[in-house]
Motif scaffolding. Structure first.
Motif, short mmCIF file in Angstrom:
data_model
loop_
_atom_site.label_atom_id
_atom_site.label_comp_id
_atom_site.label_asym_id
_atom_site.label_seq_id
_atom_site.Cartn_x
_atom_site.Cartn_y
_atom_site.Cartn_z
N ALA A 21 45.43 25.19 42.03
CA ALA A 21 45.88 24.64 40.72
C ALA A 21 46.28 23.64 40.32
O ALA A 21 45.90 22.82 39.35
CB ALA A 21 46.66 25.99 40.43
N GLN A 56 46.33 28.75 37.01
CA GLN A 56 47.06 27.65 37.14
C GLN A 56 48.48 28.17 36.01
O GLN A 56 48.39 28.45 34.96
CB GLN A 56 46.78 26.37 35.82
CG GLN A 56 45.18 26.13 36.15
CD GLN A 56 44.66 24.75 35.46
OE1 GLN A 56 45.64 23.79 35.47
NE2 GLN A 56 43.74 25.11 34.69
N PRO A 57 49.65 28.24 36.78
CA PRO A 57 50.73 28.94 35.82
C PRO A 57 51.15 27.76 34.76
O PRO A 57 51.86 28.45 34.15
CB PRO A 57 52.16 28.34 37.22
CG PRO A 57 51.17 28.49 38.79
CD PRO A 57 50.04 27.41 38.11
N VAL A 87 49.12 29.47 32.06
CA VAL A 87 49.69 30.56 32.05
C VAL A 87 51.02 30.73 30.88
O VAL A 87 51.78 31.47 30.37
CB VAL A 87 49.95 32.22 33.49
CG1 VAL A 87 50.91 33.08 32.83
CG2 VAL A 87 48.92 32.21 33.77
N VAL A 90 48.89 35.07 36.23
CA VAL A 90 49.05 34.22 37.33
C VAL A 90 48.17 35.00 38.28
O VAL A 90 48.50 36.02 39.44
CB VAL A 90 50.15 33.27 38.24
CG1 VAL A 90 49.65 32.66 39.16
CG2 VAL A 90 51.10 32.85 36.56
#
Length: 249
Positions: A9, A78-79, A82, A96
């Motif tokens: 990420a 990718q946080p 999200v 995630v």
């Protein structure tokens, strides 16, 4: 192992301006018709579909449209994307997860992987693992819809485009490189905003040809029904081809 073999990420976010600024991505891609194309393909091959899983859902832009017709869940590595999707599209179920390894404990009528998400999986073993993830969420008759590049973009001279963004107008200069050995297409962009601000990003995508896609799908238990690109039967625009398969194991 090459750094190209590692999809993380933090690396994706650092390499792509859109991932660092999800709102910019939404504004530039506002006219994308991926969700509409997906609906056409689903109606053609699985008109009774009710449930849908989106692997690599990003900001949830396509998922938001698909959720008007299906019971949807989205997953992205990718946080930051999200988190943006949850803040701006709170009605969506977005989680995630790494599509090479995630297991949601459910199956769906339709699985989608749009926005060239599969192209960020560089290593052959990881591509195979991703298709195993698709299979783990499939049951006989489940439809799989992928959007990914099937041929490289090669250009001897830089290309320029003038785009409107939420940060203002910008001139984007784009160059491409093609590595035949790794099958990685590198796109370098220089953003020159009218405000005077400048930014550069580098995006690397793995190109899988139609026969490769078909083999990966077959080994995971899917049968390819069609691969449609911009010259095919659908009125589509933009890069990438759509691979449609159904699960038969």
């Amino acid at each position: 192992m090459s750094s190209l073999d590692i999809v993380e990420a933090a690396h994706l976010e650092a390499s792509n301006l859109f991932y660092r600024d999800p709102g910019l991505y939404d504004s530039v891609q506002a006219d994308s018709d991926s969700a509409r194309i997906c609906r056409v393909l689903i109606d053609r091959h699985r008109p009774d579909a009710r449930t849908l899983l989106d692997f690599g859902c990003g900001t949830g832009r396509d998922l938001e449209q698909l959720a008007q017709h299906f019971d949807c869940t989205g997953v992205d590595l990718q946080p930051g994307l999200v988190d943006y999707a949850r803040r701006t599209r709170s009605e969506l179920d977005v989680r995630v997860g790494d599509m090479r390894t995630v297991r949601l404990g459910c199956t769906a009528d339709v699985l989608v992987c749009l926005g060239n998400s599969l192209a960020y999986v560089y290593d052959n073993t990881d591509v195979q693992a991703t298709f195993q993830t698709f299979a783990a969420h499939a049951r006989p008759g489940t439809l799989l819809v992928l959007c990914s590049p099937v041929a490289p973009i090669e250009s001897l001279s830089p290309q320029q485009a003038h785009v409107e963004t939420r940060l203002g107008a910008a001139t984007v200069t784009i160059t491409y490189e093609w590595d035949l050995r790794t099958q990685v297409n590198t796109m370098r962009r220089h953003w020159a905003f009218d405000s005077g601000e400048e930014c550069r990003d580098t995006i690397r995508r793995r190109v899988l040809g139609p026969r490769e896609l078909e083999l990966y799908a077959r080994f995971a238990g899917f049968e390819v029904l069609e691969i449609v690109n911009e010259a095919g039967a659908l009125p589509v625009s933009g890069p990438g081809a759509y691979t449609v398969a159904h699960y038969h194991q």
